[in-house]
Enzyme design. Structure first.
Site, PDB file in Angstrom:
ATOM      1  CG  HIS A 227       0.794  -7.957  -4.377  1.00 56.34           C
ATOM      2  ND1 HIS A 227       1.975  -7.465  -4.887  1.00 56.34           N
ATOM      3  CD2 HIS A 227       1.134  -8.648  -3.250  1.00 56.34           C
ATOM      4  CE1 HIS A 227       2.990  -7.842  -4.119  1.00 56.34           C
ATOM      5  NE2 HIS A 227       2.512  -8.548  -3.116  1.00 56.34           N
TER       6      HIS A 227
ATOM      7  CG  LEU B 165       5.773   0.683  -9.622  1.00 57.51           C
ATOM      8  CD1 LEU B 165       6.730   0.906 -10.788  1.00 57.51           C
ATOM      9  CD2 LEU B 165       4.401   0.274 -10.131  1.00 57.51           C
ATOM     10  CG  ASP B 166       4.061  -5.389  -6.205  1.00 59.82           C
ATOM     11  OD1 ASP B 166       3.749  -4.667  -5.245  1.00 59.82           O
ATOM     12  OD2 ASP B 166       3.249  -6.079  -6.844  1.00 59.82           O
ATOM     13  CE  LYS B 167      13.894  -7.602  -3.872  1.00 60.76           C
ATOM     14  NZ  LYS B 167      14.338  -8.454  -2.738  1.00 60.76           N
TER      15      LYS B 167
END
Length: 236
Positions: A186, A103-105
């Site tokens: 993303h 998962l993205d930050k």
């Protein structure tokens, strides 16, 4: 617990079964002080002493972890500071954990980690066709036409390809559930950005039939139950 010794060694991530078989024939396998050249013999990991290529095999069952990832951490398993690993107890830090679907930050929600490589591959492989469910909040009102556009496959101009068919379920003007079966960089954000909208908040709620445990606060985690693990051995 009785199992083949090559499985025991393989589960400890010491070598491949092919190499184990070859090295056993060369005398590289010692069980209870005796050289064993047959890597298919069965042992009890809790009783028998197994030494492979001079190294004591410390066997343990594979670990499967569900975490409610908190915002601000990156998904990297070989670092501590600033990563999701910083939320784990020391016991888990000593294991060879891999992350299934990063998962993205700034993205929160369901994150799976495991020492089981086959499990990780099944979860992240697009060929498994496992739906990942996300809760999305956007900067603009969500155009109802996107339901059909997502279904047909959005063109991602940054990488010049068409995303796989995705499901969009609008629940409020600027809020929706999105379901995807691939995990490209993303991706969920790009589905919207390539349709003139911006994701301002993103949370993963489910992977296949496994739902994020609502009792887990951000940063909390627990091991999967046997029933939850079995969700990934059956058809999704």
């Amino acid at each position: 617990m009785i199992m083949r010794v090559d499985k025991m060694i393989g589960n400890a991530n010491l070598d491949t079964r092919k190499n184990i078989k070859k090295n056993a024939k060369k005398g590289g396998l010692v069980i209870n002080g005796e050289i064993i050249k047959d890597s298919s013999v069965k042992v009890d990991p809790n009783i028998d002493e197994v030494i492979y290529m001079g190294e004591l095999v410390d066997y343990f069952e594979n670990i499967y972890i569900m975490m409610n990832k908190r915002e601000g951490l990156i998904c990297q398993s070989n670092e501590l500071d600033g990563t999701v690993m910083s939320d784990l107890d020391e016991f888990y830090l000593n294991l060879d954990l891999a992350i299934a679907g990063r998962l993205d930050k700034d993205t929160t929600g369901l994150l799976l980690m495991s020492t089981d490589g086959k499990f990780i591959h099944r979860v992240i492989s697009p060929n498994s066709n496992i739906w990942k469910k996300y809760e999305v909040e956007t900067s603009k009102k969500i155009d109802p036409d996107l339901v059909e556009i997502f279904k047909e496959g959005v063109y991602i101009k940054e990488d010049d390809y068409y995303a796989r068919s995705a499901k969009l379920e609008i629940i409020e003007d600027k809020k929706a559930y999105v379901y995807v079966t691939e995990g490209k960089f993303h991706l969920v954000k790009r589905l919207f950005s390539n349709n003139d909208n911006e994701v301002v908040k993103l949370k993963r709620l489910a992977i296949g039939k496994l739902q994020l445990d609502k009792t887990l606060n951000p940063g909390d985690y627990r091991e999967l139950t046997q029933e939850e693990k079995e969700l990934f051995t059956k058809e999704q």
